[in-house]
Write an enzyme that holds these catalytic residues in place. Structure first.
Site, PDB file in Angstrom:
ATOM      1  CG  ASP A   9      -0.238  -0.297   2.708  1.00  0.00           C
ATOM      2  OD1 ASP A   9       1.137   0.118   2.089  1.00  0.00           O
ATOM      3  OD2 ASP A   9      -0.824   0.218   3.370  1.00  0.00           O
ATOM      4  CB  CYS A  66       0.522  -2.431   5.210  1.00  0.00           C
ATOM      5  SG  CYS A  66       0.786  -3.613   6.186  1.00  0.00           S
ATOM      6  CG  HIS A 134       7.289 -28.044  11.641  1.00  0.00           C
ATOM      7  ND1 HIS A 134       7.117 -27.021  13.222  1.00  0.00           N
ATOM      8  CD2 HIS A 134       8.682 -28.211  11.790  1.00  0.00           C
ATOM      9  CE1 HIS A 134       7.912 -27.318  14.203  1.00  0.00           C
ATOM     10  NE2 HIS A 134       8.753 -27.797  13.331  1.00  0.00           N
TER      11      HIS A 134
HETATM   12  C1  RB5 Z   1      -1.842   2.860   6.528  1.00  0.00           C
HETATM   13  O1  RB5 Z   1      -2.090   3.634   7.511  1.00  0.00           O
HETATM   14  C2  RB5 Z   1      -1.503   1.154   7.652  1.00  0.00           C
HETATM   15  O2  RB5 Z   1      -2.538   1.922   8.321  1.00  0.00           O
HETATM   16  C3  RB5 Z   1      -1.361   0.516   6.349  1.00  0.00           C
HETATM   17  O3  RB5 Z   1       0.105   0.313   5.988  1.00  0.00           O
HETATM   18  C4  RB5 Z   1      -1.201  -1.321   7.328  1.00  0.00           C
HETATM   19  O4  RB5 Z   1      -0.047  -1.177   8.809  1.00  0.00           O
HETATM   20  C5  RB5 Z   1      -2.818  -1.600   8.049  1.00  0.00           C
HETATM   21  O5  RB5 Z   1      -1.688  -2.630   8.632  1.00  0.00           O
END
Ligand code: RB5
Length: 156
Positions: A9, A66, A134
């Site tokens: 993201d 993210c 596992h």
């Molecule tokens: C974005 O601000 C953030 O919420 C996203 O990148 C992530 O960390 C969500 O888990």
């Protein structure tokens, strides 16, 4: 190895770009599903794109970035057959492969940076699943995936 699907993201965009250059420099084929700018987007869309690539056989493993690595792991783990692990250091990356046979690695760009992130990816790519006991535990994950769950999730 076949392609590695790579997604992020906006919070993970810059680290994704760094990892892409490093992975390609190591000779990996990278399937970059985006995002391609730092403009705000929703992480489940990119987790979905990476897991779609895995399910289609277009990639063998996925990496998702993210802010924390948490939302990407939550999203990717909704998909049956995906074992996504949010790793914060070389040890968690090693265990994610040896014990959990993680096929998706998630990283938090606000937590791990630059060379540390590259080291996590390197260990995760180079470590084999240990098998043995596992295998039984992973079979129980599959059973959990297939179980009928009757709890109704409260909507926001
Ligand atoms: C974005 O601000 C953030 O919420 C996203 O990148 C992530 O960390 C969500 O888990």
């Amino acid at each position: 190895m076949s392609a590695i699907a790579l997604g992020a993201d906006h919070a993970g965009f810059a680290l994704k770009q760094l990892l892409k250059v490093w992975l390609e420099g190591q000779g990996h084929t990278v399937l970059d599903v985006g995002t391609h700018t730092a403009e705000s987007v929703d992480y489940p869309d990119y987790a979905s794109a990476v897991t779609d690539a895995l399910l289609a056989g277009a990639a063998e493993r996925g990496i998702l970035v993210c802010g924390t690595g948490l939302g990407m792991a939550m999203a990717a783990n909704k998909v049956p057959g995906v074992r996504a692990a949010s790793c914060v250091d070389a040890y968690t990356a090693q265990m994610a492969r040896e014990h959990n046979d993680a096929n998706v690695l998630t990283l938090g760009a606000r937590i791990v940076k630059g060379e540390d992130a590259i080291e996590i990816v390197r260990v995760w790519l180079d470590t084999a699943f240990a098998g043995d006991r596992h295998i039984r535990r992973l079979a129980k994950l599959v059973a959990l995936e297939r179980k009928e769950h009757r709890w109704h999730v409260p909507a926001h």
